[in-house]
Scaffold this motif. Structure first.
Motif, short mmCIF file in Angstrom:
data_model
loop_
_atom_site.label_atom_id
_atom_site.label_comp_id
_atom_site.label_asym_id
_atom_site.label_seq_id
_atom_site.Cartn_x
_atom_site.Cartn_y
_atom_site.Cartn_z
N LEU A 271 0.80 -1.22 0.00
CA LEU A 271 0.00 0.00 0.00
C LEU A 271 0.84 1.29 0.00
O LEU A 271 0.53 2.23 -0.76
CB LEU A 271 -0.96 -0.01 1.19
CG LEU A 271 -2.19 0.90 1.08
CD1 LEU A 271 -3.02 0.53 -0.14
CD2 LEU A 271 -3.03 0.81 2.34
N PRO A 272 1.90 1.40 0.82
CA PRO A 272 2.70 2.63 0.78
C PRO A 272 3.27 2.93 -0.61
O PRO A 272 3.33 4.10 -1.02
CB PRO A 272 3.81 2.36 1.80
CG PRO A 272 3.22 1.38 2.74
CD PRO A 272 2.34 0.50 1.90
N THR A 273 3.68 1.89 -1.32
CA THR A 273 4.20 2.10 -2.68
C THR A 273 3.12 2.60 -3.61
O THR A 273 3.35 3.49 -4.43
CB THR A 273 4.81 0.79 -3.22
OG1 THR A 273 5.82 0.33 -2.33
CG2 THR A 273 5.44 1.03 -4.61
N LEU A 274 1.92 2.04 -3.50
CA LEU A 274 0.80 2.51 -4.33
C LEU A 274 0.48 3.96 -4.02
O LEU A 274 0.18 4.75 -4.93
CB LEU A 274 -0.43 1.64 -4.10
CG LEU A 274 -0.37 0.21 -4.63
CD1 LEU A 274 -1.65 -0.55 -4.26
CD2 LEU A 274 -0.19 0.19 -6.15
N LEU A 275 0.57 4.35 -2.76
CA LEU A 275 0.30 5.74 -2.39
C LEU A 275 1.36 6.67 -2.98
O LEU A 275 1.04 7.77 -3.44
CB LEU A 275 0.26 5.87 -0.87
CG LEU A 275 -0.96 5.22 -0.19
CD1 LEU A 275 -0.76 5.16 1.32
CD2 LEU A 275 -2.23 5.97 -0.54
N GLU A 276 2.61 6.22 -2.99
CA GLU A 276 3.68 7.03 -3.59
C GLU A 276 3.45 7.25 -5.09
O GLU A 276 3.81 8.27 -5.65
CB GLU A 276 5.03 6.35 -3.38
CG GLU A 276 5.54 6.39 -1.95
CD GLU A 276 6.88 5.68 -1.81
OE1 GLU A 276 7.45 5.29 -2.86
OE2 GLU A 276 7.36 5.53 -0.68
N CYS A 277 2.82 6.25 -5.71
CA CYS A 277 2.61 6.32 -7.16
C CYS A 277 1.51 7.31 -7.56
O CYS A 277 1.27 7.51 -8.76
CB CYS A 277 2.26 4.94 -7.71
SG CYS A 277 3.64 3.78 -7.71
N THR A 278 0.85 7.91 -6.57
CA THR A 278 -0.18 8.89 -6.90
C THR A 278 0.41 10.27 -7.20
O THR A 278 -0.33 11.21 -7.49
CB THR A 278 -1.21 9.02 -5.75
OG1 THR A 278 -0.53 9.41 -4.56
CG2 THR A 278 -1.94 7.71 -5.54
#
Length: 426
Positions: free
Chosen positions: A357-364
């Protein structure tokens, strides 16, 4: 009346003899060449006896081969008529197919993909397809797939918008009906040809599989190939110390495979085929986390491009990065993750276990290397949360630590372009 009712030679033989007596082709006798070729073409459609007469006449085929494939200035109307004659000579006739292919097969394979493509291209492909479908010639499959792939390469290189009907029939034979056999032939293509095959497959999927569904075994094989080859993407950096002279083709092949998976996994026709591909989800997730980490360690092809001077239309920075294997790579990975998370509780569990999840959030955040990355990331987060209280709780318990870092926002002093997570209210 059937020519077998006559004691005299069949009419096709008369035209063959007259054709062979013609002087070398020039403007003065071009009409005679065209007249005899047209007559032979039409006779083939009337009676299979004429097909056999033409196919069995070695001298005529030798002369016609020379005219078609050795002449550098053959008028287009004569070329097309001669090819139509060959096409008519093989229709529903295995015997004539074998003989015509013996005389012309090698030249047809060689000339099919030669630019410039044109009306003659589809006639050549028609001959290949008919011989292939009838199984009149042994070991045609590998050769035919190579022909189709090379023609597709030429179409891409020429940026041609012409649709060659028999090219699609050939690909249909392999991707819809081929299954296990197609996988075997695909494996024997060159790396460049395999990439072109995959690019055609992406194009086919984007058009909602117009000629039938892709064989499920092919999709399963492609998934297995990505799981085996995805790590090649990580060594495609020019300055990678471990592989400074790495061949870029393996990385590009893995990238092409990923594009197929991204298209297929989000399709209503094929999405269910990926429901149990949990190893694929783990692989794609791991690769995304690795790329995110590598991009932070130093300035490289995986580092996000988020500065104003890098993304502005007036930028002096070269657009060469759009040809790199890193271009749109994260977007494709996140797109796959979003598709594989959709109503899939097992993958949602892996999302928690692997701390994705943290990586997906960074990708925003904005990244010129990855168009639509923000949008696909938000969809992936939405699919992760859907029906999963644990991930919903993780999101709810996050605290706001300020505006997400974005160089463009800092330069313009604007509050835009980043995903905000509001703190939970206790």
């Amino acid at each position: 009346m059937d020519c077998s009712d006559h004691n005299e030679p069949p009419e096709s033989l008369k035209h063959i003899q007259a054709f062979m007596q013609l002087p070398p082709l020039d403007d003065s006798n071009a009409f005679k060449y065209l007249e005899h070729l047209k007559a032979l073409r039409n006779l083939c459609a009337a009676d299979p006896t004429h097909q056999n007469v033409i196919a069995e006449h070695d001298q005529f085929n030798g002369q016609l081969h020379k005219l078609l494939f050795d002449s550098t200035s053959l008028p287009q109307n004569i070329q097309l008529m001669a090819l139509q004659l060959l096409a008519n000579a093989i229709v529903q006739n295995s015997s004539s197919q074998r003989k015509i292919w013996y005389h012309y097969g090698e030249a047809i394979v060689e000339c099919c993909h030669k630019p410039p493509l044109g009306r003659h291209t589809d006639i050549l492909l028609m001959i290949v397809y008919n011989v292939l479908k009838s199984a009149a010639v042994l070991n045609m499959e590998q050769q035919s797939l190579s022909v189709a792939v090379r023609v597709w390469q030429s179409i891409v290189q020429e940026r041609s918008e012409v649709s060659y009907e028999f090219l699609h029939f050939l690909f249909e034979h392999f991707i819809v009906y081929g299954g296990h056999n197609t996988v075997r032939y695909y494996a024997h293509l060159t790396p460049t040809e395999r990439i072109s095959f995959l690019e055609y497959l992406v194009n086919y999927l984007r058009q909602d599989s117009p000629n039938g569904r892709v064989h499920p075994f092919i999709l399963k094989y492609i998934t297995k190939e990505f799981n085996m080859k995805s790590d090649r993407i990580l060594v495609c950096q020019p300055n990678n110390a471990q592989a400074p002279t790495t061949d870029p083709l393996p990385a590009r092949e893995a990238y092409a495979i990923l594009r197929v998976i991204a298209s297929a996994s989000g399709s209503e026709l094929y999405g269910d085929k990926y429901a149990d591909e949990h190893s694929l989800f783990l692989n794609v997730s791991s690769l995304l986390r690795c790329l995110a980490q590598v991009g932070k360690q130093s300035q490289n092809i995986f580092t996000p491009m988020s500065k104003l001077e890098e993304v502005a239309l007036t930028s002096n920075i070269s657009r060469d990065f759009e040809a790199e294997v890193s271009f749109e790579l994260k977007t494709l990975l996140v797109r796959c993750i979003a598709n594989l998370l959709y109503k899939n509780s097992t993958n949602q569990g892996y999302c928690i276990d692997t701390q994705l999840l943290p990586t997906l959030l960074e990708c925003t955040n904005m990244d010129a290397r990855n168009p639509l990355l923000k949008e696909w990331s938000i969809l992936a987060i939405r699919n992760a949360c859907f029906g999963c209280p644990e991930i919903q709780a993780m999101i709810a318990n996050m605290t706001n630590q300020g505006t997400a870092q974005n160089d463009i926002i800092d330069e313009l002093n604007l509050d835009m372009g980043a995903l905000r997570i509001k703190p939970s209210r206790g």
